[in-house]
Design a protein around this motif. Structure first.
Motif, PDB file in Angstrom:
ATOM      1  N   LYS A   9     110.966 -11.138 -69.696  1.00 27.04           N
ATOM      2  CA  LYS A   9     109.777 -11.660 -69.018  1.00 27.04           C
ATOM      3  C   LYS A   9     110.237 -12.230 -67.677  1.00 27.04           C
ATOM      4  O   LYS A   9     111.238 -12.954 -67.609  1.00 27.04           O
ATOM      5  N   VAL A  10     109.503 -11.870 -66.627  1.00 29.02           N
ATOM      6  CA  VAL A  10     109.874 -12.248 -65.264  1.00 29.02           C
ATOM      7  C   VAL A  10     108.628 -12.622 -64.469  1.00 29.02           C
ATOM      8  O   VAL A  10     107.506 -12.506 -64.959  1.00 29.02           O
ATOM      9  N   GLU A  11     108.862 -13.070 -63.240  1.00 27.23           N
ATOM     10  CA  GLU A  11     107.801 -13.213 -62.261  1.00 27.23           C
ATOM     11  C   GLU A  11     108.152 -12.343 -61.061  1.00 27.23           C
ATOM     12  O   GLU A  11     109.316 -12.266 -60.663  1.00 27.23           O
ATOM     13  N   VAL A  12     107.137 -11.700 -60.509  1.00 28.97           N
ATOM     14  CA  VAL A  12     107.318 -10.838 -59.343  1.00 28.97           C
ATOM     15  C   VAL A  12     106.672 -11.526 -58.149  1.00 28.97           C
ATOM     16  O   VAL A  12     105.496 -11.895 -58.199  1.00 28.97           O
ATOM     17  N   CYS A  13     107.461 -11.710 -57.097  1.00 32.46           N
ATOM     18  CA  CYS A  13     106.972 -12.338 -55.870  1.00 32.46           C
ATOM     19  C   CYS A  13     106.484 -11.243 -54.941  1.00 32.46           C
ATOM     20  O   CYS A  13     107.266 -10.411 -54.488  1.00 32.46           O
ATOM     21  N   SER A  14     105.220 -11.247 -54.666  1.00 34.30           N
ATOM     22  CA  SER A  14     104.635 -10.203 -53.825  1.00 34.30           C
ATOM     23  C   SER A  14     105.015 -10.403 -52.366  1.00 34.30           C
ATOM     24  O   SER A  14     105.003 -11.514 -51.855  1.00 34.30           O
ATOM     25  N   THR A  50      91.314  -1.543 -67.140  1.00 35.92           N
ATOM     26  CA  THR A  50      91.618  -1.512 -68.577  1.00 35.92           C
ATOM     27  C   THR A  50      93.100  -1.612 -68.907  1.00 35.92           C
ATOM     28  O   THR A  50      93.461  -2.237 -69.895  1.00 35.92           O
ATOM     29  N   ARG A  51      93.937  -1.011 -68.110  1.00 37.33           N
ATOM     30  CA  ARG A  51      95.377  -0.955 -68.426  1.00 37.33           C
ATOM     31  C   ARG A  51      96.155  -1.957 -67.584  1.00 37.33           C
ATOM     32  O   ARG A  51      95.869  -2.117 -66.387  1.00 37.33           O
ATOM     33  N   PRO A  52      97.168  -2.597 -68.178  1.00 36.05           N
ATOM     34  CA  PRO A  52      98.028  -3.456 -67.365  1.00 36.05           C
ATOM     35  C   PRO A  52      98.673  -2.633 -66.241  1.00 36.05           C
ATOM     36  O   PRO A  52      99.105  -1.502 -66.452  1.00 36.05           O
ATOM     37  N   LEU A  53      98.714  -3.209 -65.051  1.00 33.03           N
ATOM     38  CA  LEU A  53      99.297  -2.547 -63.895  1.00 33.03           C
ATOM     39  C   LEU A  53     100.801  -2.388 -64.096  1.00 33.03           C
ATOM     40  O   LEU A  53     101.490  -3.335 -64.488  1.00 33.03           O
ATOM     41  N   VAL A  54     101.313  -1.189 -63.824  1.00 37.75           N
ATOM     42  CA  VAL A  54     102.738  -0.893 -63.875  1.00 37.75           C
ATOM     43  C   VAL A  54     103.147  -0.431 -62.487  1.00 37.75           C
ATOM     44  O   VAL A  54     102.464   0.398 -61.874  1.00 37.75           O
ATOM     45  N   GLU A  55     104.259  -0.990 -61.973  1.00 30.46           N
ATOM     46  CA  GLU A  55     104.757  -0.539 -60.682  1.00 30.46           C
ATOM     47  C   GLU A  55     106.257  -0.745 -60.589  1.00 30.46           C
ATOM     48  O   GLU A  55     106.856  -1.436 -61.413  1.00 30.46           O
ATOM     49  N   ILE A  56     106.846  -0.145 -59.571  1.00 31.52           N
ATOM     50  CA  ILE A  56     108.276  -0.289 -59.310  1.00 31.52           C
ATOM     51  C   ILE A  56     108.428  -1.289 -58.176  1.00 31.52           C
ATOM     52  O   ILE A  56     107.779  -1.155 -57.125  1.00 31.52           O
ATOM     53  N   VAL A  57     109.287  -2.293 -58.402  1.00 26.57           N
ATOM     54  CA  VAL A  57     109.488  -3.347 -57.412  1.00 26.57           C
ATOM     55  C   VAL A  57     110.978  -3.500 -57.127  1.00 26.57           C
ATOM     56  O   VAL A  57     111.826  -3.171 -57.958  1.00 26.57           O
ATOM     57  N   SER A  58     111.278  -4.012 -55.965  1.00 28.08           N
ATOM     58  CA  SER A  58     112.655  -4.269 -55.559  1.00 28.08           C
ATOM     59  C   SER A  58     113.221  -5.460 -56.337  1.00 28.08           C
ATOM     60  O   SER A  58     112.497  -6.403 -56.654  1.00 28.08           O
ATOM     61  N   ALA A  59     114.518  -5.419 -56.602  1.00 25.08           N
ATOM     62  CA  ALA A  59     115.167  -6.501 -57.361  1.00 25.08           C
ATOM     63  C   ALA A  59     115.004  -7.860 -56.675  1.00 25.08           C
ATOM     64  O   ALA A  59     114.921  -8.887 -57.355  1.00 25.08           O
ATOM     65  N   ASP A  60     114.925  -7.879 -55.342  1.00 28.55           N
ATOM     66  CA  ASP A  60     114.786  -9.164 -54.652  1.00 28.55           C
ATOM     67  C   ASP A  60     113.383  -9.760 -54.770  1.00 28.55           C
ATOM     68  O   ASP A  60     113.136 -10.875 -54.318  1.00 28.55           O
ATOM     69  N   GLU A  61     112.460  -9.031 -55.399  1.00 29.16           N
ATOM     70  CA  GLU A  61     111.119  -9.550 -55.658  1.00 29.16           C
ATOM     71  C   GLU A  61     110.973 -10.097 -57.078  1.00 29.16           C
ATOM     72  O   GLU A  61     109.906 -10.580 -57.441  1.00 29.16           O
ATOM     73  N   VAL A  62     112.042 -10.017 -57.877  1.00 32.67           N
ATOM     74  CA  VAL A  62     111.973 -10.382 -59.292  1.00 32.67           C
ATOM     75  C   VAL A  62     112.812 -11.629 -59.540  1.00 32.67           C
ATOM     76  O   VAL A  62     113.924 -11.761 -59.029  1.00 32.67           O
ATOM     77  N   ARG A  63     112.254 -12.530 -60.335  1.00 28.16           N
ATOM     78  CA  ARG A  63     112.991 -13.732 -60.738  1.00 28.16           C
ATOM     79  C   ARG A  63     112.655 -14.032 -62.186  1.00 28.16           C
ATOM     80  O   ARG A  63     111.629 -13.575 -62.707  1.00 28.16           O
ATOM     81  N   PRO A  64     113.498 -14.818 -62.870  1.00 30.21           N
ATOM     82  CA  PRO A  64     113.147 -15.211 -64.245  1.00 30.21           C
ATOM     83  C   PRO A  64     111.877 -16.063 -64.243  1.00 30.21           C
ATOM     84  O   PRO A  64     111.488 -16.614 -63.211  1.00 30.21           O
ATOM     85  N   VAL A  65     111.251 -16.181 -65.389  1.00 33.09           N
ATOM     86  CA  VAL A  65     110.118 -17.094 -65.530  1.00 33.09           C
ATOM     87  C   VAL A  65     110.676 -18.511 -65.442  1.00 33.09           C
ATOM     88  O   VAL A  65     111.678 -18.825 -66.083  1.00 33.09           O
TER      89      VAL A  65
END
Length: 141
Positions: A9-14, A50-65
Motif C-alpha cells: 500500500k502506497v501513496e502516489v503524489c500527482s 465503476t473500476r478502480p483506476l490503474v496506471e503506470i507511475v514513476s518511482a519518484d511519485e510513490v511513497r509509503p503510506v
C-alpha cells in the motif's frame, strides 16, 4: 528511493497540473523497469465510474503510506501555518493552517489559492518521505 513490491500500500503524489500537492492511496500491482516505474491501482480513484483506476507511475511519485496517527488531544491540535494534509476530492492535499473556527480548521492551498475549513477528522500533519525517513516541518513526529 524506496523499493515497493506487489501488494504494497502506497501513496502516489500527482505531478499533473491541477493536482500538484495531492496524494492518492494506491496498491502496487507490479514493479516495472527495475523499479523505476510501478503499475498501481488507486483506492479512491475510478475510471468509467465503476473500476478502480490503474496506471503506470514513476518511482519518484510513490511513497509509503504515512504512519497511522493515534488521535489524542495532542494530535488533534494544529497551529497557525502548520503544514497539513486535508482529505478532499478522494485524496490528501497539502496546505497550511490559517485559522480555526469552532471545531474546524481553515487550510490554505498554495497551488490553487483556495482556503477551506475542515473538521479535524479530515486533517493530518504533513509528512515528507526523504531518504527512508518521515520528516515534518512541524516538529511533531
Amino acid at each position: 528511493m524506496a523499493m515497493f513490491f506487489k501488494g504494497d500500500k502506497v501513496e502516489v503524489c500527482s505531478k499533473e497540473e491541477g493536482f500538484l500537492g495531492s496524494y492518492y492511496q494506491a496498491k502496487i500491482l507490479s514493479p516495472l523497469n527495475n523499479n523505476t516505474l510501478y503499475r498501481v491501482q488507486y483506492k479512491n480513484l475510478v475510471e468509467e465510474e465503476t473500476r478502480p483506476l490503474v496506471e503506470i507511475v514513476s518511482a519518484d511519485e510513490v511513497r509509503p503510506v504515512p504512519p497511522p496517527v493515534t488521535f489524542t488531544k495532542a494530535t488533534q491540535v494544529f497551529h497557525y501555518l502548520d503544514s497539513v494534509d486535508a482529505f478532499d476530492n478522494d485524496g490528501w492535499w497539502v496546505g497550511k493552517i490559517t485559522g480555526r473556527q469552532g471545531s474546524k480548521y481553515w487550510v490554505y492551498f498554495g497551488t490553487t489559492r483556495d482556503e477551506i475549513a475542515y473538521p479535524v477528522s479530515r486533517l493530518r500533519h504533513h509528512l515528507e518521505w526523504r531518504d527512508g525517513h518521515w520528516i515534518t516541518s512541524n516538529n511533531t513526529f
